[in-house]
Design an enzyme around this catalytic site. Structure first.
Site, PDB file in Angstrom:
ATOM      1  N   GLU A  77      13.104   3.464  -7.094  1.00  0.00           N
ATOM      2  CA  GLU A  77      12.333   3.373  -5.847  1.00  0.00           C
ATOM      3  C   GLU A  77      12.800   2.129  -5.098  1.00  0.00           C
ATOM      4  OE1 GLU A  77       8.126   2.589  -6.548  1.00  0.00           O
ATOM      5  OE2 GLU A  77       8.614   1.281  -8.231  1.00  0.00           O
ATOM      6  N   TYR A 112      -3.286  -5.127  -7.082  1.00  0.00           N
ATOM      7  CA  TYR A 112      -3.611  -5.110  -5.659  1.00  0.00           C
ATOM      8  C   TYR A 112      -3.488  -3.706  -5.094  1.00  0.00           C
ATOM      9  CZ  TYR A 112       1.341  -4.729  -4.287  1.00  0.00           C
ATOM     10  OH  TYR A 112       2.634  -4.297  -4.106  1.00  0.00           O
ATOM     11  N   LYS A 163       0.078  -1.290 -10.255  1.00  0.00           N
ATOM     12  CA  LYS A 163       0.327  -2.026  -9.004  1.00  0.00           C
ATOM     13  C   LYS A 163      -0.027  -3.499  -9.212  1.00  0.00           C
ATOM     14  CE  LYS A 163       0.105  -1.250  -4.016  1.00  0.00           C
ATOM     15  NZ  LYS A 163       1.523  -1.426  -3.772  1.00  0.00           N
ATOM     16  N   LEU A 198       6.055   3.366  -8.886  1.00  0.00           N
ATOM     17  CA  LEU A 198       4.652   3.352  -8.457  1.00  0.00           C
ATOM     18  C   LEU A 198       4.310   4.736  -7.894  1.00  0.00           C
ATOM     19  CD1 LEU A 198       2.186   1.400  -7.984  1.00  0.00           C
ATOM     20  CD2 LEU A 198       2.862   1.493  -5.591  1.00  0.00           C
TER      21      LEU A 198
HETATM   22  N1  PDD Z   1       3.914  -1.202  -1.321  1.00  0.00           N
HETATM   23  N2  PDD Z   1       6.715   1.485  -4.557  1.00  0.00           N
HETATM   24  C1  PDD Z   1       6.418   0.181  -4.556  1.00  0.00           C
HETATM   25  C2  PDD Z   1       7.128  -0.719  -5.527  1.00  0.00           C
HETATM   26  C3  PDD Z   1       5.462  -0.328  -3.682  1.00  0.00           C
HETATM   27  O1  PDD Z   1       5.140  -1.645  -3.686  1.00  0.00           O
HETATM   28  C4  PDD Z   1       4.825   0.554  -2.749  1.00  0.00           C
HETATM   29  C5  PDD Z   1       3.760   0.070  -1.797  1.00  0.00           C
HETATM   30  C6  PDD Z   1       5.176   1.918  -2.772  1.00  0.00           C
HETATM   31  C7  PDD Z   1       4.521   2.914  -1.860  1.00  0.00           C
HETATM   32  O2  PDD Z   1       3.155   3.091  -2.177  1.00  0.00           O
HETATM   33  P1  PDD Z   1       2.083   3.540  -1.080  1.00  0.00           P
HETATM   34  O3  PDD Z   1       2.597   4.789  -0.463  1.00  0.00           O
HETATM   35  O4  PDD Z   1       0.846   3.755  -1.851  1.00  0.00           O
HETATM   36  O5  PDD Z   1       1.977   2.416  -0.075  1.00  0.00           O
HETATM   37  C8  PDD Z   1       6.114   2.343  -3.702  1.00  0.00           C
HETATM   38  C9  PDD Z   1       2.871  -1.805  -0.540  1.00  0.00           C
HETATM   39  C10 PDD Z   1       2.722  -1.174   0.791  1.00  0.00           C
HETATM   40  C11 PDD Z   1       3.093  -3.303  -0.499  1.00  0.00           C
HETATM   41  O6  PDD Z   1       3.412  -3.845  -1.545  1.00  0.00           O
HETATM   42  O7  PDD Z   1       2.922  -3.920   0.545  1.00  0.00           O
END
Ligand code: PDD
Length: 287
Positions: A181, A33, A148, A206
């Protein structure tokens, strides 16, 4: 206005949208996703999100459901049909529909594409001015966190752990006592001398798009960034800490496991980075 969702070629009122019970996403969480922000009807950082999506798909040998050009048309259409000025687009691609069997289907199947929109989800202004708490727990996810994947059970449990402890986020801590993270965010600290530290990219986190953009913006603004793992102790004793993601931007962290970070208020480096990111976000070209 009833919201519109896209499911495999059709735009459907969200309440009526459904997927096949034999979709491998539903049965095995065999899918990936992206969450992309929409600012003033524009997709923020669309290209890097698309690149990451491509990496996730190819790592799992899942076919694109359509060309990148068509995907962009679908997202743009959905923003238009929902009159979505500000919010997020959630898109999910699964391996497709097949009789339940763990191994990939032998017959070639078409991957499934579902896209939904959301208007809410942005943290309150108060959170940015006061900062948030995080708690920590042992890392318990698989070894390919760079993909992801929609397999988010440990992340779900980690976020619930945060909620139950009055915190905004949970940071995962590996065997070396370093923070990997958050359950849905990347983790950062600011050390003396205004050195900003975040974990380097690898299979263990991620590759956040917000993280990537912030590093670019910081470098352009002569803010020193070091990419290295950091421990929980270092974070608690840091001058500042913050988290980043598409939905939480640059969110100050003022408390880790009940211990105050720095002055207990959002720090100046974090606030500067938040300002830089906000400028990028609202001025962002649709690319
Ligand atoms: N989450 N680490 C994890 C495990 C994440 O699920 C996310 C993003 C990030 C940050 O990634 P980005 O800057 O590309 O949003 C780091 C999204 C927002 C979610 O699962 O809703």
């Amino acid at each position: 206005m009833s919201e519109i969702t896209y499911v495999n070629g059709r735009y459907i009122p969200t309440g009526e949208a459904s997927v096949n019970v034999e979709d491998r996403g539903y049965q095995f969480s065999d899918g990936v996703y992206e969450v992309i922000a929409v600012s003033d009807f524009r997709l923020v950082d669309f290209k890097p999100h698309l690149r990451r999506l491509g990496r996730s798909l190819s790592n799992l040998d899942i076919e694109w459901p359509c060309s990148e050009r068509v995907l962009k048309i679908v997202l743009t259409q959905l923003i238009k049909r929902n009159r979505l000025r500000n919010g997020i687009v959630y898109l999910q691609i699964t391996r497709g529909v097949a009789p339940r069997n763990h191994a990939f289907p032998i017959e070639k199947i078409r991957s499934s594409l579902v896209v939904t929109v959301s208007r809410s989800g942005r943290p309150s202004a108060q959170k940015f001015t006061e900062g948030v708490k995080v708690v920590t727990m042992p890392e318990n996810r698989w070894g390919r966190r760079d993909i992801k994947s929609v397999s988010l059970l440990p992340n779900v449990l980690a976020k619930q752990f945060a909620v139950q402890n009055g915190a905004f986020e949970t940071w995962f801590v590996d065997d070396e006592q370093t923070i990997t993270e958050g359950s849905s965010t990347n983790a950062w600290i600011v050390l003396a001398g205004q050195e900003v530290v975040t974990r380097p990219l690898g299979n263990d986190i991620l590759a956040g798009i917000t993280r990537m953009k912030l590093i670019e913006l910081a470098k352009a603004g002569n803010i020193r960034i070091t990419e290295r793992p950091f421990t929980v102790d270092e974070a608690i004793n840091a001058e500042e800490a913050f988290i980043t993601s598409t939905t939480s931007f640059v969110m100050p962290v003022v408390d880790i496991d009940g211990k105050q970070v720095g002055t207990g208020k959002p720090g100046s480096v974090t606030n500067n980075l938040l300002t830089l990111y906000r400028e990028h976000f609202s001025g962002s070209e649709e690319v």
